[in-house]
Design a protein around this motif. Structure first.
Motif, PDB file in Angstrom:
ATOM      1  N   LEU A  35      24.291   6.632  -2.554  1.00  0.00           N
ATOM      2  CA  LEU A  35      25.661   6.201  -2.819  1.00  0.00           C
ATOM      3  C   LEU A  35      25.293   5.299  -1.142  1.00  0.00           C
ATOM      4  CD1 LEU A  35      28.108   7.789  -3.903  1.00  0.00           C
ATOM      5  CD2 LEU A  35      27.030   5.750  -5.181  1.00  0.00           C
ATOM      6  N   ILE A  36      24.951   6.968   0.630  1.00  0.00           N
ATOM      7  CA  ILE A  36      24.947   5.932   1.445  1.00  0.00           C
ATOM      8  C   ILE A  36      23.582   4.628   1.307  1.00  0.00           C
ATOM      9  CG2 ILE A  36      24.532   6.682   3.644  1.00  0.00           C
ATOM     10  CD1 ILE A  36      26.206   8.872   2.782  1.00  0.00           C
ATOM     11  N   ILE A  37      22.786   4.740   1.552  1.00  0.00           N
ATOM     12  CA  ILE A  37      21.392   4.359   1.171  1.00  0.00           C
ATOM     13  C   ILE A  37      22.082   2.350   0.402  1.00  0.00           C
ATOM     14  CG2 ILE A  37      18.919   3.444   0.866  1.00  0.00           C
ATOM     15  CD1 ILE A  37      19.594   5.597   3.547  1.00  0.00           C
ATOM     16  N   VAL A  38      22.369   3.016  -0.792  1.00  0.00           N
ATOM     17  CA  VAL A  38      22.620   1.092  -1.295  1.00  0.00           C
ATOM     18  C   VAL A  38      24.094   0.783  -0.449  1.00  0.00           C
ATOM     19  CG1 VAL A  38      24.229   0.366  -2.918  1.00  0.00           C
ATOM     20  CG2 VAL A  38      22.729   2.204  -3.712  1.00  0.00           C
ATOM     21  N   ALA A  39      24.738   1.368   0.297  1.00  0.00           N
ATOM     22  CA  ALA A  39      25.964   0.430   1.140  1.00  0.00           C
ATOM     23  C   ALA A  39      25.626   0.057   2.450  1.00  0.00           C
ATOM     24  CB  ALA A  39      27.303   0.720   1.208  1.00  0.00           C
ATOM     25  N   LEU A  40      24.075   0.371   2.275  1.00  0.00           N
ATOM     26  CA  LEU A  40      24.398   0.313   4.160  1.00  0.00           C
ATOM     27  C   LEU A  40      22.646  -1.236   4.023  1.00  0.00           C
ATOM     28  CD1 LEU A  40      23.073   3.693   6.355  1.00  0.00           C
ATOM     29  CD2 LEU A  40      25.408   1.619   6.233  1.00  0.00           C
ATOM     30  N   THR A  41      21.891  -0.265   2.910  1.00  0.00           N
ATOM     31  CA  THR A  41      21.031  -2.001   2.861  1.00  0.00           C
ATOM     32  C   THR A  41      21.989  -2.813   2.134  1.00  0.00           C
ATOM     33  OG1 THR A  41      19.625  -0.223   1.390  1.00  0.00           O
ATOM     34  CG2 THR A  41      18.754  -2.365   0.865  1.00  0.00           C
ATOM     35  N   PHE A  42      22.706  -3.062   0.812  1.00  0.00           N
ATOM     36  CA  PHE A  42      23.365  -4.158   0.768  1.00  0.00           C
ATOM     37  C   PHE A  42      24.212  -4.629   2.070  1.00  0.00           C
ATOM     38  CE2 PHE A  42      27.572  -6.457  -0.192  1.00  0.00           C
ATOM     39  CZ  PHE A  42      26.553  -7.219  -0.833  1.00  0.00           C
ATOM     40  N   ALA A  43      24.708  -4.199   2.742  1.00  0.00           N
ATOM     41  CA  ALA A  43      24.490  -4.930   4.081  1.00  0.00           C
ATOM     42  C   ALA A  43      24.040  -5.415   4.935  1.00  0.00           C
ATOM     43  CB  ALA A  43      26.348  -3.368   5.355  1.00  0.00           C
ATOM     44  N   SER A  44      23.085  -4.449   5.434  1.00  0.00           N
ATOM     45  CA  SER A  44      21.867  -4.908   5.895  1.00  0.00           C
ATOM     46  C   SER A  44      21.462  -6.154   5.422  1.00  0.00           C
ATOM     47  CB  SER A  44      20.707  -3.821   6.032  1.00  0.00           C
ATOM     48  OG  SER A  44      21.636  -2.823   6.886  1.00  0.00           O
ATOM     49  N   VAL A  45      21.866  -6.842   4.588  1.00  0.00           N
ATOM     50  CA  VAL A  45      20.795  -8.063   3.385  1.00  0.00           C
ATOM     51  C   VAL A  45      21.771  -9.004   3.536  1.00  0.00           C
ATOM     52  CG1 VAL A  45      20.270  -8.692   0.807  1.00  0.00           C
ATOM     53  CG2 VAL A  45      19.781  -6.172   1.401  1.00  0.00           C
ATOM     54  N   PHE A  46      22.547  -8.476   3.076  1.00  0.00           N
ATOM     55  CA  PHE A  46      24.573  -9.226   3.396  1.00  0.00           C
ATOM     56  C   PHE A  46      23.574  -9.736   5.040  1.00  0.00           C
ATOM     57  CE2 PHE A  46      28.337 -10.586   4.446  1.00  0.00           C
ATOM     58  CZ  PHE A  46      28.895 -11.134   3.444  1.00  0.00           C
ATOM     59  N   SER A  47      24.217  -9.370   5.748  1.00  0.00           N
ATOM     60  CA  SER A  47      23.811  -9.398   7.412  1.00  0.00           C
ATOM     61  C   SER A  47      23.042 -10.793   7.933  1.00  0.00           C
ATOM     62  CB  SER A  47      24.296  -9.168   8.090  1.00  0.00           C
ATOM     63  OG  SER A  47      23.540  -8.258   8.561  1.00  0.00           O
ATOM     64  N   VAL A  48      21.344 -10.354   6.929  1.00  0.00           N
ATOM     65  CA  VAL A  48      19.865 -10.825   7.549  1.00  0.00           C
ATOM     66  C   VAL A  48      20.214 -12.353   7.013  1.00  0.00           C
ATOM     67  CG1 VAL A  48      17.933 -10.614   7.563  1.00  0.00           C
ATOM     68  CG2 VAL A  48      19.025  -8.763   8.131  1.00  0.00           C
ATOM     69  N   VAL A  49      20.420 -12.372   5.576  1.00  0.00           N
ATOM     70  CA  VAL A  49      21.191 -13.729   5.268  1.00  0.00           C
ATOM     71  C   VAL A  49      21.690 -14.831   5.479  1.00  0.00           C
ATOM     72  CG1 VAL A  49      21.753 -14.939   2.905  1.00  0.00           C
ATOM     73  CG2 VAL A  49      20.513 -12.096   2.336  1.00  0.00           C
ATOM     74  N   LEU A  50      22.986 -13.723   5.907  1.00  0.00           N
ATOM     75  CA  LEU A  50      23.843 -14.743   6.505  1.00  0.00           C
ATOM     76  C   LEU A  50      22.937 -15.389   7.730  1.00  0.00           C
ATOM     77  CD1 LEU A  50      27.086 -15.338   6.383  1.00  0.00           C
ATOM     78  CD2 LEU A  50      27.591 -13.697   8.206  1.00  0.00           C
ATOM     79  N   PHE A  51      22.468 -14.925   8.974  1.00  0.00           N
ATOM     80  CA  PHE A  51      22.073 -14.841  10.052  1.00  0.00           C
ATOM     81  C   PHE A  51      20.741 -16.307   9.331  1.00  0.00           C
ATOM     82  CE2 PHE A  51      18.341 -14.601  13.395  1.00  0.00           C
ATOM     83  CZ  PHE A  51      19.633 -15.289  14.386  1.00  0.00           C
ATOM     84  N   TYR A  52      19.990 -15.796   8.277  1.00  0.00           N
ATOM     85  CA  TYR A  52      18.847 -16.683   8.703  1.00  0.00           C
ATOM     86  C   TYR A  52      19.064 -17.838   8.081  1.00  0.00           C
ATOM     87  CZ  TYR A  52      14.619 -17.919   5.832  1.00  0.00           C
ATOM     88  OH  TYR A  52      13.615 -19.143   5.416  1.00  0.00           O
ATOM     89  N   ASN A  53      20.084 -17.954   7.467  1.00  0.00           N
ATOM     90  CA  ASN A  53      20.815 -19.890   7.074  1.00  0.00           C
ATOM     91  C   ASN A  53      21.819 -20.504   7.482  1.00  0.00           C
ATOM     92  OD1 ASN A  53      20.318 -20.045   3.494  1.00  0.00           O
ATOM     93  ND2 ASN A  53      20.137 -18.112   3.814  1.00  0.00           N
ATOM     94  N   ILE A  54      21.409 -19.145   9.079  1.00  0.00           N
ATOM     95  CA  ILE A  54      22.153 -20.894   9.580  1.00  0.00           C
ATOM     96  C   ILE A  54      21.765 -20.551  11.063  1.00  0.00           C
ATOM     97  CG2 ILE A  54      24.211 -19.919  11.660  1.00  0.00           C
ATOM     98  CD1 ILE A  54      26.079 -18.566   9.276  1.00  0.00           C
TER      99      ILE A  54
END
Length: 775
Positions: A428-447
């Motif tokens: 559960l912890i790895i799922v939550a942290l991976t999702f948060a990391s992917v979210f922030s990286v996608v946001l940065f990549y597109n901006i």
């Protein structure tokens, strides 16, 4: 209390890790909540402190009518108004950051006395010169300028050079994403420039209720129905504080919401760890519980000691986290200042602080209570037997005598299957942290990297050069000529005008053929093809309560006509109030309408070279040219730094949490299996072999968690961002989710987890058969 403190002393490292988790969660949560709750009042208080106008109407002298000022003065709710002379520049250019920015510009006389929007310098030079200029504070925070540096304004192909003598705050015309910019010159420099250029006027109004400023502007446009009123490049421009506030605080609120969301993830991680710790402590301390019950402690007292232990940790960590949040607020304040052009002063907010501490403490109490409640039901005799009631035989998964495969691998898998609860927690912890990391990286990549999808959100057409055509020129003929120029792939007429749709003022796009455009902002239905069709944004659709297939009344100038709605669109720009008409459609309302803006798409030539060529050949037909690529780059640059800071923070905390979770679990495992590891060492296993066994036992769980988190991030980042941006006019988001980057991130988390597990497993080196015997 004694039992609780004894438990804390007995597990110092586990307490420290849990303390750190809750501290980080409280810190992020407090920052996010403080920004979300204070940003609106911050902007409002700045407007009041600076006594900035709530609505402005800017025009050249030729467009002025004395009834304009009279209308504003007598408008219900207007407490004060002021009309003053300015130098009105339709499209001025200046460097901002590493790029050139084009914006409508008003230059004021700094020495004039004014009651509304007076000059309030936050920094200034002690010396003065004949070519001084005062510019908005955003040029320092985001534009890369310092006091005393040169500042050049390019207008009508002529450069005007000045020295920056000061920076001032302004809420209304101080940021690059509004389309209006304000500068101030000392009296002598102002008069010199005014003698050379056309003057204009600006009407400023302060209202009793500033939320009515949008209505004031709309009523002004309705009262004086000129086809050009309200357009950034027209002779009359309008601006209201509600629109400016919405644009200025949008990104800040998104960043704050991301902080709160990530804080919630860290709180969730902390609660999962607490549940693991409580269950573990009950199993490991079963004999101690039996002894305590046997000598007279009640189940309620033992339960209370468990709750008190974690409440003490949560409370102290929350208080430290809240205190540290005030130390980090200057960094957040700098981000806010760079986005808004206003100095952020952090206020102490006791209510938010207490609410933050209470939320975390309450969650900890509930989870601890649920996890430790079974203590009350444990009988002393059962506890003294280690929790065994009659018998407890677990299934032997993968028996070594008849299962093929490497011995170390099988032992690692058997270890993994014997700790199901622990593995679920890690998963559960790895799922939550991976999702948060992917979210922030996608946001940065597109901006920061591929800005296409981000820029499209603002409804910007991604051409290379915009050409503003003179009113008396033949736009169609000029379009035909430019199309024949070398390296021009296509040219479109693309105007931006203001219309009224069912009495709602709406910014409207006009072009010949929407299929020729690169950015299709319609997400449902289609763009208009015929002269009786229109597409509207979902924001407008909600306002007028009409959708695809309905008929709307469109008013432009003095005429009104009915149009069929063919599509729903979305845009962050202009508060999401966007519509689209064909050229034939607008000509139903104004028969001689011909368009005055050309968008040019280039191939194999630099924008600057093309601009020079087009001015050389057709300069007599052109009012102004804008390098769209540079303009977009300068306007989006401010978002890049802010989102980069958020991404770095998320990734740093992800690394920290992964390290601490694995440290906590592996250390606990080594303590629990100390005898087993000692025996294995005695029969010939080396330290490195046991370390690999421990690490491999976590690999399947971490791979699964990373895979699930990565897949969730891949498919649900856009929907989640759509929810965050829905208030700004976004209904559907198409950010690029770059699969190679996601895979690299997931592999990085996996490698990090394996390396950390190997390092923490080094503690096995101290375990020996001799040590166990001598104990």
């Amino acid at each position: 209390m004694n039992l609780a403190l004894a438990n804390i002393r007995r597990s110092k490292s586990a307490t420290a890790s849990l303390f750190t988790f809750i501290l980080v969660a409280a810190l992020l949560l407090n920052i996010g909540l403080m920004v979300i709750t204070q940003i609106n009042t911050f902007f409002d208080s700045k407007a009041e402190q600076l006594k900035d106008p709530h609505a402005i109407i800017m025009m050249d002298y030729a467009s002025y009518n004395s009834s304009y000022g009279e209308f504003i003065t007598k408008y219900p709710g207007v407490t004060e108004s002021e009309t003053e002379e300015i130098i009105n520049m339709d499209i001025a250019k200046f460097n901002f950051g590493d790029n050139e920015l084009a914006s409508r510009t008003a230059i004021f006389n700094a020495d004039d006395h004014r009651n509304i929007g007076a000059l309030k310098l936050v920094e200034k030079l002690n010396t003065s010169s004949a070519n001084d200029i005062f510019i908005p504070y955003t040029f320092k925070t985001n534009g890369g300028y310092e006091l005393g540096e040169d500042f050049t304004i390019t207008y009508q192909n002529k450069d005007y050079k000045y020295r920056i003598a000061g920076f001032f705050e302004t809420t209304m015309m101080g940021t690059t994403n509004i389309g209006f910019m304000k500068f101030m010159l000392p009296a002598i420099a102002y008069q010199t420039l005014a003698d050379e250029l056309d003057k204009g006027l600006i009407i400023s109004a302060v209202m009793e209720d500033k939320t009515q400023s949008t209505k004031l502007v709309n009523d002004f446009i309705k009262e004086f129905p000129q086809s050009t009123v309200g357009e950034p490049t027209s002779s009359i421009g309008t601006l209201d504080i509600e629109m400016v506030k919405s644009v200025s605080t949008l990104t800040i609120n998104i960043i704050a919401m991301i902080l709160v969301a990530f804080a919630a993830i860290i709180v969730l991680v902390s609660l999962i760890v607490i549940k693991y710790r409580v269950s573990n402590s009950i199993e490991d301390g079963m004999t101690n519980i039996g002894v305590l019950k046997a000598i007279g402690y009640t189940g309620r007292q033992i339960l209370s000691s468990n709750i008190l232990q974690f409440v003490l940790i949560a409370f102290s960590a929350s208080v430290v986290g809240v205190a540290l949040s005030y130390c980090l607020m200057p960094i957040i304040g700098n981000i806010i200042s760079s986005l808004s052009g206003l100095i952020w002063y952090q206020r102490f907010n006791m209510i938010i602080n207490l609410a933050n501490i209470f939320i975390i403490a309450f969650c900890v109490v509930i989870v601890t209570l649920i996890s430790a409640f079974r203590v009350r039901k444990i009988q002393p005799i059962m506890a003294l037997r280690g929790g065994i009631q009659t018998h407890s035989f677990r299934k032997n998964y993968f028996p070594l005598e008849n299962t093929g495969g490497g011995l170390h691998f099988l032992l690692a898998i058997k270890s993994m299957l014997s700790n199901v609860k622990q593995n679920i927690m890690i998963l559960l912890i790895i799922v939550a942290l991976t999702f948060a990391s992917v979210f922030s990286v996608v946001l940065f990549y597109n901006i920061a990297s591929d800005k296409t999808a981000f820029v499209n959100l603002f409804g910007v057409e991604p051409a290379n050069v915009m050409i503003s055509v003179r009113q008396d020129a033949d736009t169609t003929e000029l379009l035909s000529h430019i199309k024949q120029m070398d390296h021009v792939s296509k040219v479109n007429i693309f105007d931006f005008i203001t219309t009224k749709i069912d009495n709602q003022t709406v910014n409207t796009n006009v072009t010949d053929n929407y299929n020729q455009l690169e950015n299709n902002i319609v997400y449902e239905g289609r763009q208009p093809k015929y002269d009786n069709e229109i597409s509207i944004s979902w924001v407008v659709s909600n306002q007028i309560n009409k959708g695809i297939g309905d008929t709307v009344e469109v008013e432009y100038g003095t005429k009104t006509a009915s149009f069929l709605v063919t599509g729903l669109s979305q845009s962050i720009g202009n508060l999401g109030q966007i519509a689209s008409l064909t050229m034939d459609g607008i000509q139903r309302l104004q028969s001689d309408y011909k368009g005055t803006t050309l968008y040019v798409y280039l191939d194999g030539i630099s924008n600057q070279n093309f601009i020079e060529n087009v001015h050389e050949q057709y300069g007599d037909y052109i009012v102004e040219t804008i390098d769209i690529d540079k303009n977009v780059e300068s306007q989006t640059g401010m978002y890049t730094a802010a989102v980069f800071a958020v991404m770095i923070m998320v990734l740093t905390i992800t690394v920290l949490v992964v390290v601490m979770i694995l440290y906590l679990i592996i250390k606990t495992m080594i303590i629990k299996r100390k005898k087993e590891f000692g025996v294995m060492k005695a029969i010939g296993y080396s330290t490195i072999q046991l370390m690999h066994q421990i690490s491999i036992s976590f690999v399947p769980v971490i791979i699964t968690g990373v895979a699930i988190g990565g897949v969730l991030g891949y498919f649900y980042t856009n929907p989640m961002l759509s929810v965050l941006l829905s208030s700004a006019g976004v209904k559907r988001l198409d950010f690029i989710v770059h699969l190679p980057i996601i895979l690299m991130l997931c592999v990085g988390i996996l490698i990090l987890a394996y390396i950390v597990s190997m390092f923490v497993s080094l503690k096995i080196k101290k375990v020996s058969a001799y040590g166990l015997i001598s104990e």
